[in-house]
Design an enzyme around this catalytic site. Structure first.
Site, short mmCIF file in Angstrom:
data_model
loop_
_atom_site.label_atom_id
_atom_site.label_comp_id
_atom_site.label_asym_id
_atom_site.label_seq_id
_atom_site.Cartn_x
_atom_site.Cartn_y
_atom_site.Cartn_z
N ASP A 34 -3.84 2.44 -5.23
CA ASP A 34 -2.52 2.45 -4.60
C ASP A 34 -2.20 1.19 -3.82
O ASP A 34 -1.30 1.20 -2.99
CB ASP A 34 -2.36 3.70 -3.72
CG ASP A 34 -2.88 3.52 -2.32
OD1 ASP A 34 -3.88 2.80 -2.16
OD2 ASP A 34 -2.28 4.09 -1.39
N GLU A 35 -2.96 0.11 -4.03
CA GLU A 35 -2.62 -1.10 -3.28
C GLU A 35 -2.80 -2.35 -4.13
O GLU A 35 -3.55 -2.35 -5.11
CB GLU A 35 -3.44 -1.20 -1.99
CG GLU A 35 -4.91 -1.10 -2.18
CD GLU A 35 -5.70 -1.35 -0.90
OE1 GLU A 35 -5.41 -2.32 -0.19
OE2 GLU A 35 -6.64 -0.58 -0.65
N ASP A 77 0.87 -1.19 0.00
CA ASP A 77 0.00 0.00 0.00
C ASP A 77 0.90 1.23 0.00
O ASP A 77 1.77 1.38 0.86
CB ASP A 77 -0.91 -0.01 1.25
CG ASP A 77 -1.97 1.07 1.19
OD1 ASP A 77 -3.16 0.71 1.18
OD2 ASP A 77 -1.63 2.26 1.16
P1 TTP Z 1 -5.26 5.12 1.18
O1 TTP Z 1 -4.24 4.07 0.86
O2 TTP Z 1 -6.40 4.79 2.06
O3 TTP Z 1 -4.55 6.38 1.84
P2 TTP Z 1 -3.14 7.02 1.53
O4 TTP Z 1 -2.34 6.24 0.55
O5 TTP Z 1 -3.36 8.45 1.17
O6 TTP Z 1 -2.47 7.00 2.95
P3 TTP Z 1 -1.83 5.77 3.73
O7 TTP Z 1 -0.38 6.13 3.89
O8 TTP Z 1 -2.54 5.73 5.05
O9 TTP Z 1 -2.04 4.56 2.90
O10 TTP Z 1 -5.87 5.69 -0.17
C1 TTP Z 1 -5.12 5.80 -1.37
C2 TTP Z 1 -5.50 7.07 -2.14
O11 TTP Z 1 -6.91 7.07 -2.40
C3 TTP Z 1 -5.24 8.33 -1.34
O12 TTP Z 1 -3.92 8.84 -1.52
C4 TTP Z 1 -6.28 9.27 -1.85
C5 TTP Z 1 -7.42 8.39 -2.29
N1 TTP Z 1 -8.51 8.46 -1.29
C6 TTP Z 1 -9.57 9.34 -1.52
O13 TTP Z 1 -9.62 9.99 -2.58
N2 TTP Z 1 -10.55 9.43 -0.57
C7 TTP Z 1 -10.51 8.72 0.60
O14 TTP Z 1 -11.43 8.84 1.45
C8 TTP Z 1 -9.40 7.82 0.83
C9 TTP Z 1 -9.32 7.02 2.10
C10 TTP Z 1 -8.44 7.74 -0.14
MG MG Z 2 -2.14 4.16 0.74
#
Ligand code: TTP
Ligand code: MG
Length: 365
Positions: free
Chosen positions: A115-116, A17
């Site tokens: 992103d995962e 992720d």
């Molecule tokens: P996530 O992997 O949930 O968050 P992240 O990568 O920003 O942070 P983390 O380090 O905790 O993993 O989500 C991936 C992308 O999806 C994030 O960069 C932006 C988008 N996203 C949204 O647009 N709205 C949301 O509510 C969430 C949770 C994520």
């Molecule tokens: Mg993330």
């Protein structure tokens, strides 16, 4: 003649992720942001502070800014941050590059959103070997795309997914098979896949605070409260049991419906009723085409045409209306803000497999 023994093959699943994905990409494009809080979503000075935080970097998280928060609230918490609009095109490109890197390392590969991804890396043979592999993956992504990720490794998807979140950012967490309960049980129940905010509140009312509390709760009571599928799922996942496979070759298509209101509205009752109707239509289509799905998304367009989509992948395949509706309700909640009128709502399911293929998959339910 030598006796051939069937060796039990351990499954090894790796979950990657990306760290604060959208803002990480912005930071790498703008070195001048380094060390500053960065919030991606909207500019609070435009549109009278309307909009929602898509994500923010870890500097901004120190000020308690979070994804899904109204941008006006982020502004109160952290006015000194750099505020940026969402650049889906750029993040999409970076995402494709990263997925291409990851795919090469996997026996089986499953992308989950932007992103995962899950990688089945069982053929590497041991957790030690996979630890080396994980470091290699992190290095390659950092070198080529200049952003960091967190990796979790376990003997199934649920453990790997929770492990990747355990030491963010830039983390690497390996959970050996014997350590699963020791690892999972102290964690808050909200860390479990499929437990949204509403469900977490309900579980807390039942005095279930940790994954361990959930694992040790009477499963028949869970079934009574959450229904057979979710109740059983919660019991299994909390006990670290997840037989779902890393699935390749999802149908590229999705099934969706959207509706534009005759007049823009902030009437929550009308919005939820409309969304429920759309979910019913989506579900009819899913069943008529004999599909099962895993990912549910909502779309919302405000009266100023600002549009958001938000998705969640469920921990199991389903074709049930309840699952679409419940997930849509949870996803839309953050976007319904007082005095903010809505022009359009939509519901979508993706990650589809044909019902025939679903039967052959090793799903737990
Ligand atoms: P996530 O992997 O949930 O968050 P992240 O990568 O920003 O942070 P983390 O380090 O905790 O993993 O989500 C991936 C992308 O999806 C994030 O960069 C932006 C988008 N996203 C949204 O647009 N709205 C949301 O509510 C969430 C949770 C994520
Ligand atoms: Mg993330």
């Amino acid at each position: 003649m030598a006796l051939k023994l069937n060796r039990m093959v351990t499954r090894i699943i790796l979950h990657v992720d990306m760290d604060h994905f959208f803002s990480a990409v912005e930071e790498r494009e703008h070195l001048e942001y380094k060390g500053k809080p960065v919030i991606v979503g909207a500019d609070p000075k435009e549109g009278k502070g309307r909009g929602v935080v898509s994500t923010c970097n870890y500097e901004a998280r120190k000020f308690k800014v979070r994804s899904g928060m109204p941008i006006s609230k982020a502004w109160k918490l952290c006015p000194q941050a750099v505020y940026l609009p969402v650049n889906y095109k750029l993040y999409g490109q970076v995402s494709s590059n990263i997925m291409a890197i990851l795919r090469r390392y996997a026996d089986k590969f499953e992308q989950m959103g932007f992103d995962e991804a899950f990688l089945d890396v069982s053929s590497r043979g041991s957790f030690e070997e996979v630890k080396r592999l994980a470091s290699e993956i992190k290095e390659e992504i950092l070198e080529k795309e200049k952003i960091t990720c967190s990796i979790g490794v376990g003997s199934n998807k649920i453990v790997a997914k929770i492990a990747s979140d355990f030491q963010k950012p830039d983390g690497l967490t390996i959970v050996a098979e014997d350590d699963v309960k020791k690892f999972l049980w102290p964690l808050p129940v909200g860390s479990l896949w499929g437990v949204g905010k509403k469900t977490e509140r309900k579980l807390r009312e039942m005095k279930i605070k940790t994954i361990g509390d959930l694992a040790n709760y009477d499963p028949s009571q869970l079934i009574e409260k959450f229904g057979a599928i979710w109740g059983t799922q919660f019991h299994l996942l909390a006990n670290g049991i997840d037989r779902s496979e890393v699935i390749e070759g999802w149908e590229a298509k999705s099934i969706s419906r959207e509706f534009t209101f005759e007049e823009d509205t902030d009437d929550k009752y009308l919005i939820y009723k409309t969304l429920d109707k759309l979910c019913e239509q989506v579900c009819d289509d899913v069943r008529n085409s004999r599909f099962h799905f895993k990912t549910v998304s909502i779309k919302i367009r405000y009266s100023n045409f600002e549009t958001h989509t938000h998705s969640r992948t469920l921990p199991f395949l389903t074709s049930r209306m309840k699952d679409i509706q419940k997930t849509c309700h949870e996803l839309i909640e953050a976007f319904l803000q007082p005095n903010r009128k809505i022009r359009l709502v939509g519901a979508r399911v993706s990650k589809l497999v044909s019902s025939e293929k679903q039967k052959t998959l090793d799903q737990e339910i």
